[in-house]
Design an enzyme around this catalytic site. Structure first.
Site, mmCIF file in Angstrom:
data_model
loop_
_atom_site.group_PDB
_atom_site.id
_atom_site.type_symbol
_atom_site.label_atom_id
_atom_site.label_comp_id
_atom_site.label_asym_id
_atom_site.label_seq_id
_atom_site.Cartn_x
_atom_site.Cartn_y
_atom_site.Cartn_z
ATOM 1 C CE LYS A 1 -1.655 -1.669 3.676
ATOM 2 N NZ LYS A 1 -2.338 -1.970 4.945
ATOM 3 N N GLY B 1 -7.338 2.802 11.320
ATOM 4 C CA GLY B 1 -7.979 1.562 10.890
ATOM 5 C C GLY B 1 -8.000 1.339 9.395
ATOM 6 C CB THR B 2 -6.639 3.161 6.455
ATOM 7 O OG1 THR B 2 -5.351 3.365 7.063
ATOM 8 C CG2 THR B 2 -7.437 4.448 6.543
ATOM 9 N N GLY B 3 -5.633 0.285 7.384
ATOM 10 C CA GLY B 3 -4.980 -0.969 7.009
ATOM 11 C C GLY B 3 -5.849 -2.177 7.295
ATOM 12 C CB CYS B 4 -7.877 -3.104 10.270
ATOM 13 S SG CYS B 4 -6.615 -2.989 11.550
#
Length: 267
Positions: free
Chosen positions: A175, A210-213
């Protein structure tokens, strides 16, 4: 009606922005029934992590066994695993139950900087879990930690993706959110022979907790529905972009993303 099911094996975020809370919200929004095996309980809000309380590897295994024995899973997503013992236990369970659609989000550090993976667990992640990954979704710092190379350019990112693929992951997503150059963020996908690129407009906001999760959970949800990995990553990119574009504006620190934005406002 076919009910697609996804299991998240991750930590609990009391603030609701990341971890299993983010995963279950994402599954629900994408029409997938979500289940969970909690690896650790965190005392956490938008200002940071105030405490981490890991569960035993035995407790994690018991949760996974309960889900597998009754409900089953069309896809599995891992997040915060914390320790080498938990990582090896999860790897054993994945192999035992023959789960092939495994999305590994190698969670290492919280948005505020708190460590979420013990140093000695990184080797276990590379040796035991990464070879089982159908898709792995590191950000740039995580990709650096896993490969040992500094990532400064797109060529560096491509080389890191090749290394992670050689370690066993079938599809590698690196990412681009931590690359703050330019007006776009670019996520790179590598399948072992070719690269795909997913671009979106960079949004200047502090509401990214929390974007990665959420991204990895969206990939898992789409894989659970039988989508091709390229399509799954594309949907995940759009889902997160919508979640950032329509912030909830809550919390005094790194606020959570808006999990209902994709459904309510579209891409």
């Amino acid at each position: 009606m076919t009910v697609y099911k996804a299991l998240t094996i991750a930590g609990s975020d009391s603030g609701g922005g990341a971890g299993i809370q983010a995963d279950l919200k994402t599954f629900q929004e994408l029409g997938v029934f979500g289940m969970s095996a909690i690896t650790a309980v965190t005392a956490q809000n938008t200002l940071g992590v105030q405490g981490v309380y890991p569960l035993s590897a035995e407790a994690v295994a018991a949760q996974i066994e309960s889900v597998a024995a009754d409900l089953g899973a069309d896809a599995v997503k891992t997040g915060m695993l914390f320790s080498a013992d938990i990582i090896r236990t999860v790897a054993e369970q994945v192999k035992k139950h023959g789960w092939e659609r495994l999305v590994v989000d190698p969670v290492m550090i919280a948005k505020g900087g708190a460590p979420l993976l013990q140093e000695e667990a990184v080797a276990a992640l590379k040796e035991a879990l990464l070879p089982l990954a159908f898709v792995i979704t590191p950000n740039i710092p995580e990709a650096e930690a896993l490969t040992g190379i500094a990532i400064r350019t797109m060529d560096d990112r491509r080389e890191a993706a090749r290394l992670l693929h050689r370690m066993g992951a079938r599809y590698v997503v690196i990412k681009g959110g931590h690359d703050d150059e330019g007006e776009e963020t670019v996520d790179l996908l590598y399948n072992g022979s070719e690269f795909s690129y997913f671009k979106s407009k960079r949004i200047d906001t502090r509401h990214t907790h929390g974007t990665g999760c959420t991204f990895a959970a969206a990939v898992a949800a789409e894989l659970a529905k039988g989508r091709h990995p390229v399509d799954a990553v594309g949907t995940a990119k759009s889902f997160v972009q919508a979640a950032i574009s329509q912030p909830l504006g809550i919390g005094q620190g790194h606020g959570p993303t808006n999990h209902w934005a994709y459904r309510q406002y579209g891409e």
